[in-house]
Write an enzyme that holds these catalytic residues in place. Structure first.
Site, PDB file in Angstrom:
ATOM      1  N   TYR A  85       0.790  -1.222   0.000  1.00  0.00           N
ATOM      2  CA  TYR A  85       0.000   0.000   0.000  1.00  0.00           C
ATOM      3  C   TYR A  85       0.830   1.284   0.000  1.00  0.00           C
ATOM      4  O   TYR A  85       0.396   2.299  -0.552  1.00  0.00           O
ATOM      5  CB  TYR A  85      -0.931   0.024   1.221  1.00  0.00           C
ATOM      6  CG  TYR A  85      -1.944  -1.085   1.235  1.00  0.00           C
ATOM      7  CD1 TYR A  85      -2.793  -1.313   0.149  1.00  0.00           C
ATOM      8  CD2 TYR A  85      -2.068  -1.926   2.333  1.00  0.00           C
ATOM      9  CE1 TYR A  85      -3.721  -2.335   0.163  1.00  0.00           C
ATOM     10  CE2 TYR A  85      -3.006  -2.956   2.355  1.00  0.00           C
ATOM     11  CZ  TYR A  85      -3.826  -3.153   1.269  1.00  0.00           C
ATOM     12  OH  TYR A  85      -4.746  -4.168   1.281  1.00  0.00           O
TER      13      TYR A  85
ATOM     14  N   GLY B  80     -10.589  14.396   7.828  1.00  0.00           N
ATOM     15  CA  GLY B  80     -10.055  15.542   7.106  1.00  0.00           C
ATOM     16  C   GLY B  80      -9.536  15.135   5.744  1.00  0.00           C
ATOM     17  O   GLY B  80      -9.550  13.956   5.377  1.00  0.00           O
TER      18      GLY B  80
ATOM     19  N   THR C 155      -7.156  13.883   3.579  1.00  0.00           N
ATOM     20  CA  THR C 155      -5.880  13.184   3.716  1.00  0.00           C
ATOM     21  C   THR C 155      -5.796  11.999   2.758  1.00  0.00           C
ATOM     22  O   THR C 155      -6.701  11.171   2.710  1.00  0.00           O
ATOM     23  CB  THR C 155      -5.714  12.644   5.149  1.00  0.00           C
ATOM     24  OG1 THR C 155      -6.897  11.919   5.520  1.00  0.00           O
ATOM     25  CG2 THR C 155      -5.515  13.778   6.144  1.00  0.00           C
TER      26      THR C 155
ATOM     27  N   LYS D 169     -18.922  12.161   2.505  1.00  0.00           N
ATOM     28  CA  LYS D 169     -18.132  12.664   1.377  1.00  0.00           C
ATOM     29  C   LYS D 169     -17.757  11.538   0.428  1.00  0.00           C
ATOM     30  O   LYS D 169     -17.577  11.761  -0.779  1.00  0.00           O
ATOM     31  CB  LYS D 169     -16.899  13.408   1.890  1.00  0.00           C
ATOM     32  CG  LYS D 169     -15.950  12.573   2.753  1.00  0.00           C
ATOM     33  CD  LYS D 169     -14.855  11.903   1.952  1.00  0.00           C
ATOM     34  CE  LYS D 169     -13.975  11.038   2.823  1.00  0.00           C
ATOM     35  NZ  LYS D 169     -12.865  10.428   2.073  1.00  0.00           N
TER      36      LYS D 169
END
Length: 332
Positions: A50, A136, A138, A191
């Site tokens: 990742y 947030g 990120t 979101k």
């Protein structure tokens, strides 16, 4: 003594947060549930799957021993997929003390009943627990690379929020605190649904105007639901609301946006998920947000159309047509 923290979840975001805490001098344990994955992390000294090229600091320990992970640190930070959040809490419960300190960077709702994750913590562990939600704009790779980032940590306990902030904050990673744990969670979950919508629109080739409209009207939907659930309007204009929404809807590092792009380009849901090969939180969030909107009688037309695309086989172009066909009215 140096502060200590255990991060549960060795995906991209959990790994990035563990690296961030360790770089700040915090004794850090990173837990992954798969023995083979954990072995690969130890051998490589990084998360090659990742976050390739982001080596672990020497004070970061990797384990698949959940008991060791919980008992070795004074604070836990969960970064597991939302569908595994409750089960992870149940697994760690036997090892917790009288007043556990639980923070999470998971974004989503409970997949069983649409509850906020803060409600799941209290339901599972009891009311005598200090909680904090991180959210947030990120992307994990940018955090792991040390690029400038800002997030919000929300908690009913000002002291606990400050403690979590202290562990993560440095000159590259700015941490703001908030008392609005409801608003921060709703913004972080919803979101992802709008990111799928924006990806679908771009996959259909509908242009920048459409994307901007979706982001703007999508923010209105998030605010409606968040305020109805008890969030504060100012939260949705900050990092955990508008900031995260813009990032996720406009950059292809977002899995949810890439998932929507694939759908807009005519690929099936299974094909899109297979290509991404990581959790796409917006899928379950679309279902839970839609059901919450129905329950609370909150108007969320974009979310409704995403839900219909994902769960009722509505063609993406029809979803767009449905939105455009809505009755003209004042902007509010």
């Amino acid at each position: 003594m140096a502060p200590s923290i255990s991060v549960l979840g060795a995906g991209s975001w959990g790994t990035a947060l563990a690296i961030q805490a360790a770089r700040n001098g915090c004794d850090t344990v990173l837990w992954g549930h798969g023995a083979q994955h954990v072995s690969a992390l130890r051998l490589a000294g990084e998360n090659q799957r990742y976050l390739p090229g982001c080596p672990f600091p020497p004070n970061l320990t990797v384990t698949n021993d959940l008991r060791q992970c919980v008992l070795s640190s004074s604070m836990l930070l969960l970064s597991v997929p939302s569908h595994a959040f409750k089960s992870t809490l149940r697994q760690i419960k036997p090892y917790l003390g009288d007043q556990p300190r639980i923070a999470w960077a998971t974004k989503g709702f409970d997949s069983d009943n649409g509850a906020l994750l803060s409600e799941v913590v209290v339901e599972t562990l009891g009311a005598n627990v200090l909680t904090a939600a991180l959210s947030g704009p990120t992307f994990a790779k940018e955090v792991a690379d040390g690029l400038p980032t800002a997030i919000t940590i929300a908690s009913a306990s000002r002291d606990f929020a400050a403690r979590v902030a202290e562990i993560l904050h440095n000159q590259h990673f700015r941490v703001y605190t908030s008392s609005d744990i409801i608003g921060v969670q709703v913004g972080g979950a919803c979101k992802n649904v709008l990111a799928i919508a924006a990806g679908i629109a771009d996959g259909l080739g509908l242009g920048a105007n459409t994307r901007a409209a979706l982001v703007t009207r999508g923010l209105t939907e998030i605010m409606r639901l968040g305020i109805e659930l008890g969030g504060q309007s100012d939260t949705f204009m900050g990092l955990a609301g508008l900031g995260d929404l813009i990032l996720t809807c406009t950059d292809n590092q977002s899995r949810n946006r890439r998932f929507g792009l694939a759908l807009g380009q005519g690929k099936s849901r299974a094909q899109a998920i297979g290509e991404i090969d990581q959790a796409v939180e917006g899928i379950s969030a679309a279902r839970e947000a839609y059901l919450l909107a129905q329950k609370h009688r909150v108007e969320m037309p974009i979310t409704e159309q995403v839900y219909n695309v994902l769960f009722n086989d509505l063609p993406p172009i029809r979803a767009v047509q449905n939105l455009l066909a809505r009755e003209q009215k004042p902007e509010i």
